[in-house]
Motif scaffolding. Structure first.
Motif, mmCIF file in Angstrom:
data_model
loop_
_atom_site.group_PDB
_atom_site.id
_atom_site.type_symbol
_atom_site.label_atom_id
_atom_site.label_comp_id
_atom_site.label_asym_id
_atom_site.label_seq_id
_atom_site.Cartn_x
_atom_site.Cartn_y
_atom_site.Cartn_z
ATOM 1 N N MET A 1 0.855 -1.189 0.000
ATOM 2 C CA MET A 1 0.000 0.000 0.000
ATOM 3 C C MET A 1 0.892 1.241 0.000
ATOM 4 N N ASN A 2 0.637 2.123 -0.938
ATOM 5 C CA ASN A 2 1.456 3.321 -1.092
ATOM 6 C C ASN A 2 0.871 4.456 -0.242
ATOM 7 N N ILE A 3 1.673 4.952 0.713
ATOM 8 C CA ILE A 3 1.252 6.059 1.586
ATOM 9 C C ILE A 3 2.397 7.082 1.618
ATOM 10 N N PRO A 4 2.441 7.995 0.642
ATOM 11 C CA PRO A 4 3.549 8.962 0.599
ATOM 12 C C PRO A 4 3.665 9.770 1.886
ATOM 13 N N SER A 5 4.899 9.874 2.400
ATOM 14 C CA SER A 5 5.117 10.520 3.695
ATOM 15 C C SER A 5 4.946 12.030 3.652
ATOM 16 N N GLU A 6 5.042 12.642 2.459
ATOM 17 C CA GLU A 6 4.951 14.101 2.386
ATOM 18 C C GLU A 6 3.515 14.614 2.366
ATOM 19 N N LEU A 7 2.533 13.704 2.308
ATOM 20 C CA LEU A 7 1.131 14.110 2.251
ATOM 21 C C LEU A 7 0.480 14.041 3.618
ATOM 22 N N LYS A 8 -0.675 14.703 3.731
ATOM 23 C CA LYS A 8 -1.535 14.595 4.910
ATOM 24 C C LYS A 8 -2.758 13.774 4.511
ATOM 25 N N TYR A 9 -3.436 13.184 5.487
ATOM 26 C CA TYR A 9 -4.539 12.266 5.210
ATOM 27 C C TYR A 9 -5.720 12.531 6.127
ATOM 28 N N THR A 10 -6.915 12.067 5.684
ATOM 29 C CA THR A 10 -8.097 12.135 6.536
ATOM 30 C C THR A 10 -8.531 10.720 6.882
ATOM 31 N N LYS A 11 -9.347 10.613 7.921
ATOM 32 C CA LYS A 11 -9.886 9.296 8.287
ATOM 33 C C LYS A 11 -10.887 8.811 7.243
ATOM 34 N N ASP A 12 -11.305 9.712 6.342
ATOM 35 C CA ASP A 12 -12.223 9.351 5.256
ATOM 36 C C ASP A 12 -11.476 8.960 3.974
ATOM 37 N N HIS A 13 -10.142 8.855 4.061
ATOM 38 C CA HIS A 13 -9.298 8.350 2.967
ATOM 39 C C HIS A 13 -9.059 9.344 1.838
ATOM 40 N N GLU A 14 -9.107 10.647 2.161
ATOM 41 C CA GLU A 14 -8.623 11.644 1.218
ATOM 42 C C GLU A 14 -7.176 11.968 1.574
ATOM 43 N N TRP A 15 -6.401 12.370 0.566
ATOM 44 C CA TRP A 15 -5.050 12.876 0.817
ATOM 45 C C TRP A 15 -5.005 14.356 0.449
ATOM 46 N N VAL A 16 -4.060 15.062 1.071
ATOM 47 C CA VAL A 16 -3.907 16.500 0.871
ATOM 48 C C VAL A 16 -2.430 16.805 0.656
ATOM 49 N N LYS A 17 -2.146 17.503 -0.428
ATOM 50 C CA LYS A 17 -0.792 18.000 -0.679
ATOM 51 C C LYS A 17 -0.869 19.517 -0.621
ATOM 52 N N VAL A 18 -0.127 20.107 0.310
ATOM 53 C CA VAL A 18 -0.182 21.548 0.530
ATOM 54 C C VAL A 18 0.967 22.218 -0.218
ATOM 55 N N ASP B 1 -0.755 28.316 -0.070
ATOM 56 C CA ASP B 1 -2.123 28.378 0.451
ATOM 57 C C ASP B 1 -3.095 27.584 -0.425
ATOM 58 N N THR B 2 -2.539 26.670 -1.223
ATOM 59 C CA THR B 2 -3.362 25.811 -2.072
ATOM 60 C C THR B 2 -3.174 24.358 -1.654
ATOM 61 N N ALA B 3 -4.272 23.628 -1.653
ATOM 62 C CA ALA B 3 -4.226 22.196 -1.350
ATOM 63 C C ALA B 3 -4.728 21.415 -2.556
ATOM 64 N N THR B 4 -3.964 20.396 -2.944
ATOM 65 C CA THR B 4 -4.418 19.451 -3.954
ATOM 66 C C THR B 4 -4.965 18.250 -3.195
ATOM 67 N N ILE B 5 -6.146 17.763 -3.617
ATOM 68 C CA ILE B 5 -6.854 16.722 -2.870
ATOM 69 C C ILE B 5 -7.247 15.586 -3.803
ATOM 70 N N GLY B 6 -7.113 14.370 -3.293
ATOM 71 C CA GLY B 6 -7.561 13.185 -4.016
ATOM 72 C C GLY B 6 -7.909 12.105 -3.023
ATOM 73 N N ILE B 7 -8.120 10.892 -3.523
ATOM 74 C CA ILE B 7 -8.353 9.772 -2.599
ATOM 75 C C ILE B 7 -7.112 8.883 -2.577
ATOM 76 N N ASP C 1 -5.238 19.177 11.963
ATOM 77 C CA ASP C 1 -6.178 18.114 12.321
ATOM 78 C C ASP C 1 -5.986 16.854 11.474
ATOM 79 N N LEU C 2 -5.212 16.966 10.391
ATOM 80 C CA LEU C 2 -5.068 15.843 9.470
ATOM 81 C C LEU C 2 -4.030 14.844 9.975
ATOM 82 N N LEU C 3 -4.102 13.646 9.442
ATOM 83 C CA LEU C 3 -3.206 12.568 9.843
ATOM 84 C C LEU C 3 -1.913 12.615 9.029
#
Length: 126
Positions: free
Chosen positions: A1-18, A21-27, A113-115
């Motif tokens: 399972m690929n979990i890039p260390s530079e990203l943030k995550y939610t408990k709902d399985h979205e990822w966030v790249k900051v 002041d812009t965030a790119t979001i995916g699952i 608040d993100l993981l």
């Protein structure tokens, strides 16, 4: 399972790249593998401000439809139009070409608040 260390995550399985002041979001890779073959990504919140924890769209797989939950409050400034013709990019490259939206972040403190990758991995391994 690929979990890039530079990203943030939610408990709902979205990822966030900051990026500033812009965030790119995916699952996440985990989410796309659980959903199976993705056939449609629906985001109807372009140019809207969406609050943290609200639905910003949905992803449709062969057997199910899943809501996409906003990790941070912000204005949806871009949708990955490549997903209109190739929704399977989410399966093939969830952290790259399969990104979903870009958001102008309203409250950067919500990022706290993100993981991180370790906490997200612990979540999915149960």
């Amino acid at each position: 399972m690929n979990i890039p260390s530079e990203l943030k995550y939610t408990k709902d399985h979205e990822w966030v790249k900051v990026d500033g002041d812009t965030a790119t979001i995916g699952i996440t890779d985990f989410a796309q593998s659980e959903l199976g073959d993705i056939v449609y990504v629906d985001v109807d919140t372009l140019d809207d401000t969406v609050e943290q924890e609200e639905v910003f769209g949905s992803v449709e797989a062969v057997k199910t439809v899943s809501d996409l939950i906003m990790p941070v409050t912000g204005e949806v400034v871009e949708f990955n139009e490549g997903l209109e013709d190739e929704p399977e990019l989410v399966n093939k490259d969830p952290y790259g070409d399969g990104w979903m939206i870009k958001v102008a972040i309203s409250d950067a403190s919500q990022l706290d608040d993100l993981l991180d990758a370790g906490a997200y991995e612990a979540l999915i391994k149960g």
